[in-house]
Design a protein around this motif. Structure first.
Motif, PDB file in Angstrom:
ATOM      1  N   LEU A 210     -40.567 -54.243-149.320  1.00 47.46           N
ATOM      2  CA  LEU A 210     -41.741 -53.805-148.552  1.00 47.46           C
ATOM      3  C   LEU A 210     -41.362 -52.908-147.378  1.00 47.46           C
ATOM      4  CD1 LEU A 210     -43.605 -57.261-148.469  1.00 47.46           C
ATOM      5  CD2 LEU A 210     -43.908 -55.398-150.105  1.00 47.46           C
ATOM      6  N   GLY A 211     -40.062 -52.728-147.155  1.00 51.10           N
ATOM      7  CA  GLY A 211     -39.625 -51.887-146.040  1.00 51.10           C
ATOM      8  C   GLY A 211     -40.000 -52.445-144.682  1.00 51.10           C
ATOM      9  N   LEU A 212     -39.971 -53.780-144.573  1.00 50.16           N
ATOM     10  CA  LEU A 212     -40.405 -54.430-143.340  1.00 50.16           C
ATOM     11  C   LEU A 212     -39.368 -54.328-142.230  1.00 50.16           C
ATOM     12  CD1 LEU A 212     -41.596 -57.836-144.838  1.00 50.16           C
ATOM     13  CD2 LEU A 212     -43.068 -56.025-143.943  1.00 50.16           C
ATOM     14  N   THR A 213     -39.830 -54.467-141.021  1.00 50.66           N
ATOM     15  CA  THR A 213     -38.968 -54.797-139.893  1.00 50.66           C
ATOM     16  C   THR A 213     -39.181 -56.285-139.629  1.00 50.66           C
ATOM     17  OG1 THR A 213     -39.391 -52.626-138.945  1.00 50.66           O
ATOM     18  CG2 THR A 213     -38.443 -54.307-137.476  1.00 50.66           C
ATOM     19  N   VAL A 214     -38.088 -57.019-139.434  1.00 53.43           N
ATOM     20  CA  VAL A 214     -38.224 -58.457-139.239  1.00 53.43           C
ATOM     21  C   VAL A 214     -37.578 -58.861-137.911  1.00 53.43           C
ATOM     22  CG1 VAL A 214     -37.720 -60.749-140.187  1.00 53.43           C
ATOM     23  CG2 VAL A 214     -38.147 -58.834-141.740  1.00 53.43           C
ATOM     24  N   PHE A 215     -38.348 -59.557-137.089  1.00 56.67           N
ATOM     25  CA  PHE A 215     -37.827 -60.144-135.854  1.00 56.67           C
ATOM     26  C   PHE A 215     -37.827 -61.649-136.070  1.00 56.67           C
ATOM     27  CE2 PHE A 215     -38.428 -61.996-131.597  1.00 56.67           C
ATOM     28  CZ  PHE A 215     -37.394 -61.400-130.913  1.00 56.67           C
ATOM     29  N   MET A 216     -36.636 -62.225-136.151  1.00 59.49           N
ATOM     30  CA  MET A 216     -36.524 -63.617-136.576  1.00 59.49           C
ATOM     31  C   MET A 216     -35.788 -64.461-135.541  1.00 59.49           C
ATOM     32  SD  MET A 216     -35.153 -65.156-140.161  1.00 59.49           S
ATOM     33  CE  MET A 216     -33.518 -64.488-140.170  1.00 59.49           C
ATOM     34  N   VAL A 217     -36.519 -65.360-134.909  1.00 60.09           N
ATOM     35  CA  VAL A 217     -35.886 -66.348-134.044  1.00 60.09           C
ATOM     36  C   VAL A 217     -35.276 -67.409-134.938  1.00 60.09           C
ATOM     37  CG1 VAL A 217     -36.281 -68.112-132.290  1.00 60.09           C
ATOM     38  CG2 VAL A 217     -37.596 -65.975-132.224  1.00 60.09           C
ATOM     39  N   THR A 218     -34.015 -67.725-134.715  1.00 59.51           N
ATOM     40  CA  THR A 218     -33.407 -68.736-135.577  1.00 59.51           C
ATOM     41  C   THR A 218     -32.197 -69.386-134.918  1.00 59.51           C
ATOM     42  OG1 THR A 218     -32.482 -69.173-137.765  1.00 59.51           O
ATOM     43  CG2 THR A 218     -31.906 -67.067-136.780  1.00 59.51           C
ATOM     44  N   HIS A 219     -31.980 -70.646-135.292  1.00 61.54           N
ATOM     45  CA  HIS A 219     -30.744 -71.337-134.903  1.00 61.54           C
ATOM     46  C   HIS A 219     -29.812 -71.453-136.097  1.00 61.54           C
ATOM     47  CE1 HIS A 219     -31.819 -72.535-130.882  1.00 61.54           C
ATOM     48  NE2 HIS A 219     -32.977 -72.985-131.306  1.00 61.54           N
ATOM     49  N   ASP A 220     -30.261 -70.889-137.203  1.00 59.48           N
ATOM     50  CA  ASP A 220     -29.559 -71.114-138.462  1.00 59.48           C
ATOM     51  C   ASP A 220     -28.413 -70.112-138.592  1.00 59.48           C
ATOM     52  OD1 ASP A 220     -28.798 -71.171-141.169  1.00 59.48           O
ATOM     53  OD2 ASP A 220     -30.789 -71.900-141.765  1.00 59.48           O
ATOM     54  N   LEU A 221     -27.188 -70.597-138.427  1.00 59.77           N
ATOM     55  CA  LEU A 221     -26.030 -69.702-138.438  1.00 59.77           C
ATOM     56  C   LEU A 221     -25.871 -68.999-139.782  1.00 59.77           C
ATOM     57  CD1 LEU A 221     -23.614 -72.011-136.458  1.00 59.77           C
ATOM     58  CD2 LEU A 221     -24.365 -69.745-135.702  1.00 59.77           C
ATOM     59  N   ASP A 222     -26.235 -69.702-140.859  1.00 57.62           N
ATOM     60  CA  ASP A 222     -26.158 -69.055-142.172  1.00 57.62           C
ATOM     61  C   ASP A 222     -27.116 -67.867-142.240  1.00 57.62           C
ATOM     62  OD1 ASP A 222     -24.194 -70.620-143.317  1.00 57.62           O
ATOM     63  OD2 ASP A 222     -25.629 -72.158-143.940  1.00 57.62           O
ATOM     64  N   SER A 223     -28.338 -68.068-141.748  1.00 59.07           N
ATOM     65  CA  SER A 223     -29.317 -66.970-141.750  1.00 59.07           C
ATOM     66  C   SER A 223     -28.780 -65.782-140.972  1.00 59.07           C
ATOM     67  CB  SER A 223     -30.629 -67.393-141.079  1.00 59.07           C
ATOM     68  OG  SER A 223     -31.191 -68.500-141.701  1.00 59.07           O
ATOM     69  N   LEU A 224     -28.190 -66.072-139.819  1.00 58.80           N
ATOM     70  CA  LEU A 224     -27.700 -64.987-138.976  1.00 58.80           C
ATOM     71  C   LEU A 224     -26.637 -64.187-139.711  1.00 58.80           C
ATOM     72  CD1 LEU A 224     -27.559 -67.013-135.662  1.00 58.80           C
ATOM     73  CD2 LEU A 224     -29.064 -65.076-136.131  1.00 58.80           C
TER      74      LEU A 224
END
Ligand SMILES: Nc1ncnc2c1ncn2[C@@H]1O[C@H](COP(=O)(O)OP(=O)(O)OP(=O)(O)O)[C@@H](O)[C@H]1O
Ligand SMILES: [Mg+2]
Length: 279
Positions: A210-224
């Motif tokens: 979809l060509g999105l921009t994503v702003f993601m708050v996370t504590h998940d080290l794997d996600s990062l």
């Protein structure tokens, strides 16, 4: 000021921000409640087309920043521009037009419990668009499939879904208006590691297709590590570092090294691989 660009029912469609250019621009942002100042002159750019991970201590102000960007929390000073527009100077119609261009998955209260999944997904459509029920049904089913759920989930109540399904349904709702920016506040918290990994893959796929921009708050080290193009770290009310995850892991800043090379990071095999077991 009331928009020449907006005849009744007309779409107000400014030009898209080119990839790599700032799509969110925060400058010297100060936000507080009563005596307490939470954000103390925070500046941050999010580039169009990237997935930015946002980390920081619990209670540090990550959700407050997200809500301030969305115009839901008043600021004491500083500026926030999204799509090159300052929400403060936008009139009601311009603001509605801006709000339609982003989707949000809030940390709390993912779905309205009294509505079915389909009604939840259609909620933003009812609020912002004038569509036939039939078209809304078709779109809702398309969004449900897009997030990897079965179409029969449409008629279910949130209480009938697992935590992971609720996250996906909430994601489907945030995609209802075909947003350009997706705000995700701790989307994988509460999911088991496999479910979290699948959710990360879904975000990455959606971002690309979809060509999105994503702003993601996370504590998940794997996600990062696996989905974020860049990571920004919040401490003492400011962004103390922004960059690819490798530069975060390699940083000697005390907070960053504790966060990215601490016990939990090493247990996940993350800090260790870059920096040796001793850190
Ligand atoms: N509406 C409000 N009124 C008063 N204080 C608030 C309000 N919203 C947030 N706060 C306070 O602002 C601080 C930052 O909260 P915030 O929810 O942004 O933290 P966070 O970084 O998202 O934490 P977590 O990782 O636990 O979600 C907290 O001390 C919180 O109590
Ligand atoms: Mg939060």
């Amino acid at each position: 000021m009331l928009g020449k660009a907006n005849g009744s029912g007309q779409k107000f469609e400014p030009d898209p921000i080119p990839p790599g250019e700032p799509i969110i621009r925060v400058r010297d942002l100060v936000v507080g409640f009563g005596e307490r100042t939470i954000l103390k002159g925070l500046s941050l750019d999010v580039k169009a087309g990237e997935i930015m991970g946002f980390v920081g201590a619990s209670g540090g102000g990550k959700s407050v920043l997200t809500r301030t960007i969305l115009g839901l929390v008043p600021k004491r000073s500083g500026t926030v521009e999204v799509f090159g527009q300052d929400l403060d100077t936008a009139d009601y119609r311009q603001r509605q037009a801006l709000e339609r261009r982003w989707g949000v998955l809030f940390q709390q209260g993912a779905l309205f419990s009294s509505l079915t999944v389909k009604q939840n997904i259609q909620f933003p459509m009812r609020e912002y668009l004038d569509m036939s029920p039939r078209l809304m049904d078709e779109i809702a089913i398309a969004k449900i499939e897009m997030v990897g759920l079965q179409p029969d989930v449409a008629e279910k109540a949130p209480s009938e879904l697992s935590g992971g399904m609720i996250k996906r349904a909430a994601l489907a709702r945030s995609l209802a208006l075909d947003p350009e920016i997706l705000f995700l506040d701790e989307p994988t918290s509460g999911l088991d590691p496999i479910g979290a990994g699948e959710f990360d893959d879904l975000i990455a796929t959606l971002q690309q297709t979809l060509g999105l921009t994503v702003f993601m708050v996370t504590h998940d080290l794997d996600s990062l590590h696996t989905v974020c193009d860049r990571v920004a770290a919040l401490a003492d009310g400011k962004v103390i570092a922004v960059g690819p995850i490798e530069s975060m892991v390699a940083s000697d800043h005390p907070w960053l090294s504790a966060y990215f090379r601490g016990k939990r990071a090493r247990a996940a095999g993350i800090g260790a691989s870059t920096h040796g077991a001793g850190g």
